[in-house]
Design a protein around this motif. Structure first.
Motif, short mmCIF file in Angstrom:
data_model
loop_
_atom_site.label_atom_id
_atom_site.label_comp_id
_atom_site.label_asym_id
_atom_site.label_seq_id
_atom_site.Cartn_x
_atom_site.Cartn_y
_atom_site.Cartn_z
N GLU A 25 0.83 -1.20 0.00
CA GLU A 25 0.00 0.00 0.00
C GLU A 25 0.87 1.26 0.00
O GLU A 25 0.61 2.21 -0.74
N LYS A 26 1.92 1.25 0.82
CA LYS A 26 2.83 2.40 0.86
C LYS A 26 3.53 2.59 -0.48
O LYS A 26 3.71 3.71 -0.94
N TYR A 27 3.91 1.50 -1.10
CA TYR A 27 4.56 1.58 -2.41
C TYR A 27 3.62 2.17 -3.45
O TYR A 27 4.01 3.04 -4.24
N ASP A 28 2.36 1.72 -3.45
CA ASP A 28 1.37 2.26 -4.38
C ASP A 28 1.18 3.76 -4.16
O ASP A 28 1.08 4.53 -5.12
N ASN A 29 1.14 4.17 -2.90
CA ASN A 29 1.01 5.60 -2.59
C ASN A 29 2.22 6.38 -3.09
O ASN A 29 2.09 7.49 -3.62
N LEU A 30 3.39 5.80 -2.93
CA LEU A 30 4.62 6.45 -3.38
C LEU A 30 4.64 6.60 -4.90
O LEU A 30 5.02 7.65 -5.42
N VAL A 31 4.22 5.58 -5.61
CA VAL A 31 4.18 5.63 -7.07
C VAL A 31 3.18 6.70 -7.52
O VAL A 31 3.46 7.48 -8.44
N GLU A 32 2.04 6.76 -6.87
CA GLU A 32 1.03 7.77 -7.19
C GLU A 32 1.57 9.17 -6.92
O GLU A 32 1.40 10.09 -7.73
N TYR A 33 2.25 9.35 -5.81
CA TYR A 33 2.86 10.63 -5.48
C TYR A 33 3.92 11.02 -6.50
O TYR A 33 4.02 12.18 -6.91
N GLN A 34 4.72 10.06 -6.94
CA GLN A 34 5.76 10.31 -7.93
C GLN A 34 5.14 10.78 -9.24
O GLN A 34 5.61 11.75 -9.85
N LYS A 35 4.07 10.13 -9.68
CA LYS A 35 3.40 10.54 -10.92
C LYS A 35 2.84 11.95 -10.79
O LYS A 35 2.96 12.76 -11.70
N SER A 36 2.24 12.24 -9.65
CA SER A 36 1.69 13.56 -9.40
C SER A 36 2.80 14.61 -9.42
O SER A 36 2.64 15.69 -10.01
N THR A 37 3.90 14.31 -8.79
CA THR A 37 5.04 15.23 -8.74
C THR A 37 5.62 15.46 -10.13
O THR A 37 5.93 16.60 -10.49
N GLU A 38 5.74 14.41 -10.91
CA GLU A 38 6.26 14.55 -12.27
C GLU A 38 5.35 15.43 -13.11
O GLU A 38 5.82 16.27 -13.89
N THR A 39 4.04 15.28 -12.95
CA THR A 39 3.08 16.12 -13.67
C THR A 39 3.24 17.57 -13.27
O THR A 39 3.24 18.47 -14.13
N LYS A 40 3.39 17.83 -11.98
CA LYS A 40 3.56 19.20 -11.50
C LYS A 40 4.87 19.80 -12.00
O LYS A 40 4.92 20.97 -12.38
N ILE A 41 5.93 19.00 -12.04
CA ILE A 41 7.22 19.49 -12.52
C ILE A 41 7.12 19.86 -14.00
O ILE A 41 7.61 20.91 -14.42
N LYS A 42 6.46 19.02 -14.80
CA LYS A 42 6.29 19.32 -16.22
C LYS A 42 5.50 20.62 -16.40
O LYS A 42 5.84 21.44 -17.26
N ALA A 43 4.46 20.80 -15.60
CA ALA A 43 3.67 22.03 -15.68
C ALA A 43 4.51 23.24 -15.33
O ALA A 43 4.43 24.29 -15.98
N LEU A 44 5.35 23.11 -14.31
CA LEU A 44 6.22 24.22 -13.91
C LEU A 44 7.27 24.53 -14.98
O LEU A 44 7.59 25.70 -15.23
N VAL A 45 7.80 23.51 -15.61
CA VAL A 45 8.78 23.72 -16.68
C VAL A 45 8.12 24.46 -17.84
O VAL A 45 8.69 25.40 -18.40
N ASN A 46 6.90 24.04 -18.19
CA ASN A 46 6.19 24.72 -19.27
C ASN A 46 5.88 26.16 -18.91
O ASN A 46 6.00 27.06 -19.74
N MET A 47 5.47 26.39 -17.67
CA MET A 47 5.17 27.74 -17.22
C MET A 47 6.44 28.59 -17.25
O MET A 47 6.40 29.76 -17.67
N ASN A 48 7.55 28.02 -16.84
CA ASN A 48 8.82 28.74 -16.85
C ASN A 48 9.20 29.14 -18.27
O ASN A 48 9.62 30.27 -18.52
N ALA A 49 9.04 28.22 -19.22
CA ALA A 49 9.35 28.53 -20.62
C ALA A 49 8.46 29.66 -21.12
O ALA A 49 8.93 30.58 -21.81
N HIS A 50 7.19 29.60 -20.79
CA HIS A 50 6.26 30.65 -21.20
C HIS A 50 6.64 31.99 -20.59
O HIS A 50 6.66 33.02 -21.28
N LEU A 51 6.97 32.01 -19.32
CA LEU A 51 7.34 33.26 -18.66
C LEU A 51 8.64 33.82 -19.21
O LEU A 51 8.80 35.05 -19.32
N MET A 52 9.57 32.96 -19.58
CA MET A 52 10.82 33.43 -20.18
C MET A 52 10.55 34.10 -21.53
O MET A 52 11.14 35.14 -21.85
N LYS A 53 9.64 33.52 -22.31
CA LYS A 53 9.28 34.12 -23.59
C LYS A 53 8.61 35.47 -23.37
O LYS A 53 8.91 36.45 -24.07
#
Length: 73
Positions: free
Chosen positions: A23-51
């Motif tokens: 159960e803890k492993y499943d939670n960790l995998v879910e958290y990792q996916k969520s974090t990766e999605t947030k990081i991608k969104a922040l990278v895209n936002m950063n690129a937009h703000l730089m432009k």
């Protein structure tokens, strides 16, 4: 008979621990996916703000150049 009972108890404890870790492993995998999605969104936002920042810098630089020209004239 007592040995069988103790062994059964230990096996049940191990099964409970495996369920807990799973159960803890499943939670960790879910958290990792969520974090990766947030990081991608922040990278895209950063690129937009730089432009946007670059687009805003161009008129400011032009204004500064014109101001320098006018000072010397």
């Amino acid at each position: 008979m007592e040995v069988v009972y103790k062994m059964d108890k230990k096996l049940n404890e191990l099964a409970d621990l495996v369920d807990f870790v799973s159960e803890k492993y499943d939670n960790l995998v879910e958290y990792q996916k969520s974090t990766e999605t947030k990081i991608k969104a922040l990278v895209n936002m950063n690129a937009h703000l730089m432009k946007c920042n670059k687009a805003l810098e161009e008129p400011v630089n032009e204004l500064e150049r014109n101001t320098r020209k006018n000072r010397w004239n």
